[in-house]
Design an enzyme around this catalytic site. Structure first.
Site, PDB file in Angstrom:
ATOM      1  N   LYS A  31      -8.789 -35.249  41.230  1.00 12.00           N
ATOM      2  CA  LYS A  31      -9.382 -34.776  42.483  1.00 12.00           C
ATOM      3  C   LYS A  31      -8.404 -33.924  43.297  1.00 12.00           C
ATOM      4  O   LYS A  31      -8.808 -32.939  43.927  1.00 12.00           O
ATOM      5  CB  LYS A  31      -9.880 -35.944  43.325  1.00 12.00           C
ATOM      6  N   THR A  32      -7.116 -34.282  43.288  1.00  7.23           N
ATOM      7  CA  THR A  32      -6.142 -33.490  44.039  1.00  7.23           C
ATOM      8  C   THR A  32      -6.032 -32.082  43.458  1.00  7.23           C
ATOM      9  O   THR A  32      -5.919 -31.095  44.184  1.00  7.23           O
ATOM     10  CB  THR A  32      -4.765 -34.175  44.032  1.00  7.23           C
ATOM     11  N   GLU A 222     -10.705 -38.238  50.015  1.00 12.77           N
ATOM     12  CA  GLU A 222     -11.015 -39.671  50.203  1.00 12.77           C
ATOM     13  C   GLU A 222     -12.135 -39.882  51.233  1.00 12.77           C
ATOM     14  O   GLU A 222     -12.036 -40.715  52.134  1.00 12.77           O
ATOM     15  CB  GLU A 222      -9.757 -40.439  50.643  1.00 12.77           C
ATOM     16  N   ARG A 652      -5.511 -48.660  38.121  1.00 16.27           N
ATOM     17  CA  ARG A 652      -4.132 -48.215  38.404  1.00 16.27           C
ATOM     18  C   ARG A 652      -3.313 -48.138  37.118  1.00 16.27           C
ATOM     19  O   ARG A 652      -2.257 -47.518  37.083  1.00 16.27           O
ATOM     20  CB  ARG A 652      -3.424 -49.179  39.357  1.00 16.27           C
TER      21      ARG A 652
END
Length: 709
Positions: A31-32, A222, A652
């Site tokens: 997404k970044t 976010e 994670r």
């Protein structure tokens, strides 16, 4: 700018037409990258100038990384250095920018200070004492009420949190007094950094129009974590509908602090012509880890459907281990870290001997035991405790993380790690800027910017001791609060010189303000770092800490570390640099401080872990009552958030994932026996590997939990 580094869904998002766009970005889906490429694409195509673009992130660190990536992308595309820059920052840093320019319209002075959490508690404690509120109603409770009201954009007169009669009226009264105190000393709190800009927008349309014209294209990271105030802030600014939001409803885990998952679920209702794009290819985790996470999130029925997939290998199976209690859980984690980091052979089916369980060891016990065993080899064991020792020659530790639901679960892990000689750091522990000696220096600096800052004044007026007692300070306090905003240090010092105080207290007060006057007269061309050295010396803090003790020397080193921090502001006049520095300190988060450079294991709560990734993750405490937490078991919405929290924990991990649950553990002063978490029952048996003795392995897929409604 080349787009061939992007997959098809990412390219679709980056090149989408103007207008409202919702990008549903699964964990590890890039997404970044999409956000940075989108900004660079908008600039490169000439759709908007850089200074017409506003990008909102949730950490300062993310904003800085995006700024760097955008510049690199544009440079690679042959673009010259940008004349202007897009505005990238957190909601609160953008709020500060707006308030510095327009807060005078609300009766404040632009040199306002930002109260931290300790400041807030002190104000509220004084109010509760003045109102003779019973001690069972503590300051943290009312701080939470006030924060909730502000996130809902409620003033004291409008406060409506669903509280009952007396406590509702009391909360509104405390809120009113609290806000009045902040206003009088030209101070704002963290929540005001959003609420006050919205009040400005609503009451001064020309201010809103100026920012709508300035920021014509808005991007938000976010988006699932936005609360009511953030939602309103964005919707007031995004008049044109040119808003590009990225988020994942499956990772909405901050409901306890006001975030509203409905904001992302209802995006298409808010913007009926919105384009929705899904990023489902995961670049982080193995197939087995993703399969486990997918089954867990399917426990929640109310979500935007998407299925993560990856080209990565199957990888190791997700490993489940039943342990006796919290201590044996910590020992198991330590043993696996020693094994994986040093190459020492380890049996997955490792079981503790009968004489190893259960035993309780204090930090002192484990520290003394460690001293006796120093110098042991990697295969050494600590007698009956069964704790391995990390050998001197071992691999990197910063790719290991231990995740847990609550901070209290870290205690036994810390004790075992100390004994095992495993370096670790806790995200969410005592932060650098919360250390006493640092807060003392910052208080002096705050007074140079805002001499009406009573909280800072109270902290250091007797540091070092100057004989100013409570009675004299109360007189000073009332006088300062009655002064008009915007006075300089010199002007405040002159007016305080008129106070009728006893000779000793008058001398102490004059000495204190004399220090501030000298510091304030330092020429503007002097750097902030040089000013800081002047303040530390003049204030006497350096002499106070230089007491010949080891603790004093550590504190002096912490203060000297501030010189390194302020150095990056040395390219501006000290007054401007100081204001920027204090803002950065006030807005900093745990994740802004997190670095990969430390060779130590990361211990953190699941809430703190979002946005991070590690090669090996130990997810501990997977029991009913812990995860899902006891407080959520009878509320479907809170239970659904606990499932999302577990999903965040699972995703994670890049390569290895260990899931642990205990037969029982010491919690809140008693030994509790909890059933294995329903999260474990959701896992598909084909992707898990259960250790010997783990009862879950014998269930043969007969799971009794159904998706939540």
């Amino acid at each position: 700018m080349e787009l061939n580094h992007l997959n098809q869904a990412q390219r679709t998002a980056v090149t989408a037409p103007l207008g409202p766009v919702l990008v549903l970005a699964g964990a590890g889906s890039g997404k970044t990258r999409v956000l940075t490429y989108r900004i660079a694409h908008i600039i490169e195509q000439g759709l908007y100038r850089p200074d017409q673009i506003l990008a909102v992130t949730f950490t300062n660190k993310a904003a800085k990384e995006m700024q760097s990536r955008i510049a690199k992308l544009l440079a690679e595309g042959g673009n010259q250095k940008l004349v202007s820059q897009p505005v990238l920052g957190t909601f609160h840093s953008i709020g500060v920018r707006i308030l510095r320019k327009y807060i005078s319209k609300l009766g404040y002075n632009p040199s306002f200070s930002i109260a931290d959490s300790d400041d807030q508690l002190k104000i509220i404690k004084d109010i509760l004492k003045d109102l003779a509120v019973p001690k069972q109603f503590g300051a943290p409770l009312f701080r939470a009420y006030i924060s909730s009201a502000k996130n809902l954009l409620q003033t004291p007169a409008q406060m409506d949190l669903g509280l009952d009669g007396h406590i509702r009226d009391l909360a509104a009264q405390v809120y009113g007094r609290y806000q009045d105190f902040l206003f009088k000393q030209n101070n704002v709190d963290f929540d005001d950094l959003l609420m006050l800009p919205i009040i400005l927008f609503q009451n001064f349309p020309e201010v809103l129009r100026s920012f709508q014209e300035r920021w014509q294209y808005i991007l938000v990271d976010e988006y699932q974590d936005t609360n009511q105030a953030q939602y309103m802030f964005l919707h007031l600014l995004a008049k044109s509908g040119n808003i590009f939001v990225v988020g994942d409803d499956a990772q909405s885990i901050y409901g306890f602090r006001g975030s509203n998952i409905a904001n992302i679920l209802n995006f298409e209702k808010d913007f009926p012509n919105a384009q929705v794009i899904k990023l489902e290819q995961n670049y982080r985790s193995t197939k087995n880890i993703l399969a486990a996470a997918q089954k867990v999130i399917e426990l929640n029925s109310e979500q935007k459907p998407k299925t993560l997939w990856t080209d990565n290998d199957d990888g190791d199976k997700v490993m489940i281990k039943e342990v006796y209690d919290g201590h044996t859980e910590a020992v198991f984690v330590a043993k696996k870290i020693v094994s994986l980091s040093s190459g020492v052979e380890d049996e997955w089916e490792y079981e503790l001997d009968d004489d190893e369980q259960p035993q309780t060891f204090s930090i002192l016990d484990t520290f003394l035991a460690q001293q006796k065993r120093r110098g042991g080899s990697g295969k050494s064991w600590s007698g009956a405790i069964g704790i391995p020792q990390l050998p001197k020659n071992h691999g990197p530790l910063n790719e290991f993380a231990v995740l847990y639901r609550t901070h209290a679960q870290s205690r036994q892990i810390e004790e075992v790690f100390i004994t095992a000689g495993i370096p670790y750091h806790i995200v969410g522990g005592v932060k650098f800027y919360e250390r006493k000696e640092i807060k003392d220096v910052l208080a002096y600096l705050r007074l140079l910017i805002n001499p009406l800052d009573i909280l800072a004044l109270d902290r250091v007026i007797n540091l070092p001791p100057r004989g100013i007692g409570e009675k004299s300070f109360e007189q000073i306090r009332k006088y300062v609060l009655a002064l008009p905003k915007g006075l300089s240090v010199e002007e405040v010092a002159t007016k305080l010189g008129q106070l009728a105080l006893p000779p000793k207290q008058r001398a102490g007060l004059n000495q204190f303000w004399g220090i501030l006057k000298k510091a304030a007269l330092v020429p503007e061309e002097v750097t902030l770092s040089e000013l800081l050295k002047v303040v530390v010396k003049l204030s006497g803090i350096d002499d106070l800490l230089n007491d010949g003790t080891d603790i004093g020397e550590v504190r002096r080193e912490n203060v000297r570390e501030l010189f390194n921090v302020t150095a990056k502001f040395d390219n501006t006049a000290w007054h401007e640099g100081l204001q920027l520095f204090l803002e950065e300190v006030a807005l900093i988060t745990d994740l802004d401080n997190l670095t990969d450079e430390r060779n130590s294991v990361t211990l953190m709560t699941l809430h703190a872990a979002k946005g991070l990734e590690f090669d090996t993750v130990f997810f501990v405490g997977l029991e009913e009552g812990i995860l899902p937490h006891t407080n959520s078991l009878f509320d479907p919405k809170e239970l659904a958030e606990e499932v999302r929290l577990a999903y965040v924990g699972l995703t994670r991990a890049r390569k290895r994932l260990f899931l642990l649950y205990a037969q029982g553990r010491q919690m809140y002063g008693s030994f509790q026996n909890n059933a294995p978490s329903r999260i474990l029952h959701a896992l598909p048996k084909e992707v898990i590997n259960a250790a010997a003795g783990t009862k879950l392995a014998a269930q043969d897929g007969d799971y009794s939990y159904e998706p939540f409604e």
